[in-house]
Design an enzyme around this catalytic site. Structure first.
Site, PDB file in Angstrom:
ATOM      1  N   ARG A 182      44.986  56.183 -28.153  1.00  0.00           N
ATOM      2  CA  ARG A 182      43.579  56.474 -27.855  1.00  0.00           C
ATOM      3  C   ARG A 182      43.455  57.938 -27.436  1.00  0.00           C
ATOM      4  O   ARG A 182      44.076  58.377 -26.481  1.00  0.00           O
ATOM      5  CB  ARG A 182      43.025  55.573 -26.747  1.00  0.00           C
ATOM      6  CG  ARG A 182      41.579  55.945 -26.403  1.00  0.00           C
ATOM      7  CD  ARG A 182      40.795  54.868 -25.680  1.00  0.00           C
ATOM      8  NE  ARG A 182      41.209  54.658 -24.301  1.00  0.00           N
ATOM      9  CZ  ARG A 182      40.498  53.954 -23.412  1.00  0.00           C
ATOM     10  NH1 ARG A 182      39.354  53.389 -23.777  1.00  0.00           N
ATOM     11  NH2 ARG A 182      40.951  53.787 -22.188  1.00  0.00           N
ATOM     12  N   ASP A 464      40.628  51.953 -13.865  1.00  0.00           N
ATOM     13  CA  ASP A 464      40.675  53.227 -14.555  1.00  0.00           C
ATOM     14  C   ASP A 464      39.338  53.921 -14.340  1.00  0.00           C
ATOM     15  O   ASP A 464      38.540  53.503 -13.502  1.00  0.00           O
ATOM     16  CB  ASP A 464      41.040  53.064 -16.028  1.00  0.00           C
ATOM     17  CG  ASP A 464      39.954  52.379 -16.857  1.00  0.00           C
ATOM     18  OD1 ASP A 464      38.864  52.093 -16.320  1.00  0.00           O
ATOM     19  OD2 ASP A 464      40.194  52.139 -18.053  1.00  0.00           O
TER      20      ASP A 464
END
EC number: 2.3.3.9
Length: 553
Positions: A182, A464
């Site tokens: 990613r 996160d």
């Protein structure tokens, strides 16, 4: 930080840093990292420079278009499906196809590109590991460079790690999970690499380096260069990525569609353009993903000026709420109609050491994953290897032994999902406990992030950037619209500042004075106070955070 300010970062000068590598127009800056010369060898630099020359200048324009769309929404217009692209939504077309090793993605694990994490994730009982340069990575120069080295070693199959404290050794099992990288979103720049004096798009660098160093080995292993693309807000941004992919495929004499990507639908504007995103990337795309934590954050951010769309406590915004359920079901229907996989969202829980508590954690994971599998998702995300077996068992039951996914579930019996369902306000309480929890989570996450750690276990969840974003924007939204807590207290800037001071002390008590004083909690609290009491919503906390993170790079 506004889109205009984001765009201005591309012209920001960093003349105080000494250049390590120069081409005619590309300059690599920052402290020298071991292995950096291999990552930025002549071929990689040549590719990166050519990509910047052809595509970097469009990124500020795309960010400006975000700003213009947001201004219309702030002025009262609600997001909706685009009338000018109706023919694409109504058309009969499909994506190019899905490689064999990406047809079965029933459980994926995600995490940053740390060496130990990569090994453990690839060895977990999952089908895919998403190696993350974005929300779970604080992108210091060292971590970005070392991340590319770690992924190169993982692709080569010779990655190893020895824990300094215990001497425990880690290495890959014979049959690791499929690797997907990613890259960073379009809003994030890389301050340590400049093209024509301007910081380059971070995602463009992540893509170029991972592709260049690994595509041959991946193809030789009957896999390929696979990517996750985050934070898209329109099909025009998808079109930009499609041009990047097509250019690289042609440059390296690869068949069109060799590069494959999965796009996260984690912004409210993007949910209204899923067909169009699939269409623009139809040669390269294989799936869309419900990035639901960022999606909740984007709901708040996009509708920030709409007083009737204020969300309650984060814990009350679950996947069975109307706007999230509609989002999940529409994504499945759209993907399967076009031959693409529909990935579910993250289970952020962490297994607990206490057996009774762990049973409760696993039951929450089962409930969440059963809802996704029942809806028709082809797979799901977990944040910890200890949850993989639970998620795998559920998707095994729903997919069965003779299939690899649920592409056969069309959801054609569903009534058409209208814009109103995707924007449905969410009811629930705004509690003092919820507000205080938001503050403690945000402070601890920001402290870890500015110290270089973007994936942090806090109160039983693997947090996160997305969950920290929800925590701070929820409070900002309550302040802006003069909302009261369930106990009657009016949420004001002063109330927030008082709670912040109190919760900072509570954090110190929880973690201990030594850890608190050794950390950067005061700096984190200052940043949280600044972005939460600002009259204009700061688009991403990682933007001012990045300035702090890279001060010493």
């Amino acid at each position: 930080m506004t889109a205009e300010q984001l765009a201005s970062q591309y012209s920001k000068s960093h003349s105080d840093q000494s250049a390590l590598v120069n081409t005619s127009e590309l300059v690599i800056k920052g402290s020298k990292i071991t292995g950096q010369d291999q990552v930025f060898n002549a071929g990689a630099v040549g590719l990166l420079e050519s990509l910047c020359k052809k595509f970097a200048a469009e990124v500020p324009q795309l960010l400006q278009q975000r700003k213009q769309k947001q201004a219309r929404i702030d002025n009262g217009q609600l997001p909706d499906f685009l009338p000018e692209t109706r023919a694409i939504r109504d058309g009969d077309w499909s994506i190019r196809g899905i490689p064999q090793d990406l047809t079965d993605r029933r459980v994926e694990i995600t995490g940053p590109v740390d060496r130990k994490m990569i090994i453990n994730a690839l060895n977990a009982n999952v089908k895919v590991f998403m190696a993350d340069f974005e929300d779970s990575l604080a992108p210091s120069w060292q971590k970005v460079v070392e991340g590319q080295i770690n992924l190169r070693d993982a692709v080569n199959g010779d990655i190893e790690f020895t824990a300094p404290a215990t001497g425990k050794q880690y290495k890959l099992n014979p049959d690791p999970a499929v690797l997907i990288a990613r890259v960073r979103g379009l809003h994030l720049v890389e301050n340590h690499v400049e093209f024509q004096g301007q910081p380059i798009p971070g995602g463009l660098m992540d893509f170029a380096l991972y592709f260049y160093h690994n595509y041959q080995k991946l193809l030789a292993k009957n896999s390929g260069p696979y990517f996750y693309i985050p934070k898209l807000e329109s099909h025009l941004e998808a079109r930009w990525w499609a041009k990047v992919f097509a250019y690289v495929e042609e440059r390296f004499c690869l068949k069109p569609g060799t590069i494959k990507c999965t796009c996260l639908i984690e912004t409210l504007p993007a949910v209204f353009e899923m067909d169009e995103i699939l269409y623009e990337l139809r040669s390269n795309i294989v799936a869309l993903n419900c990035g639901r934590w960022d999606y909740i954050f984007s709901y708040i951010k996009t509708l920030k000026r709409h007083a009737d769309r204020v969300l309650p406590d984060r814990q009350a915004v679950t996947m069975d709420t109307k706007f999230l359920s509609a989002y999940s079901r529409l994504l499945i229907k759209t993907c399967h109609k076009r031959g693409a996989l529909a990935m579910g969202g993250m289970a952020a829980f962490i297994p607990a050491k206490d057996e009774q508590t762990n049973l409760q954690v696993l039951q929450k994971v089962r409930n969440d994953k059963e809802l996704e599998a029942k809806n028709g998702h082809d797979g799901t995300w977990v944040a910890h290897p200890g949850l993989a077996d639970t998620a795998m068992a559920i998707f095994n039951d729903y997919i069965g032994g003779d299939r690899t996914n649920q592409l056969h579930i069309t959801r054609d019996v569903d009534a058409p999902i209208q814009a109103a369902e995707l924007l449905e306000p969410c009811t629930g309480e705004r509690t003092e406990d919820g507000m205080r929890l938001n503050i403690r989570i945000a402070v601890q996450y920001i402290e870890a992030w500015i110290q270089g750690n973007g994936c942090v276990p806090i109160y039983g969840l693997m947090e996160d950037a997305a969950t920290a974003e929800i925590s701070r924007t929820s409070i900002w939204q309550w302040i802006q619209h003069g909302k009261s807590l369930s106990n009657g207290k009016l949420v004001t800037k002063d109330l927030f500042r008082t709670m912040l001071a109190e919760e900072l002390k509570n954090v110190e008590q929880e973690i201990g004075q030594a850890r608190f004083e050794a950390g950067k909690f005061t700096k984190a609290a200052e940043l949280l106070e600044q972005i939460t009491t600002s009259d204009e919503l700061v688009d991403f906390l990682t933007l001012p955070g990045y300035e702090l993170l890279t001060q010493n790079d």
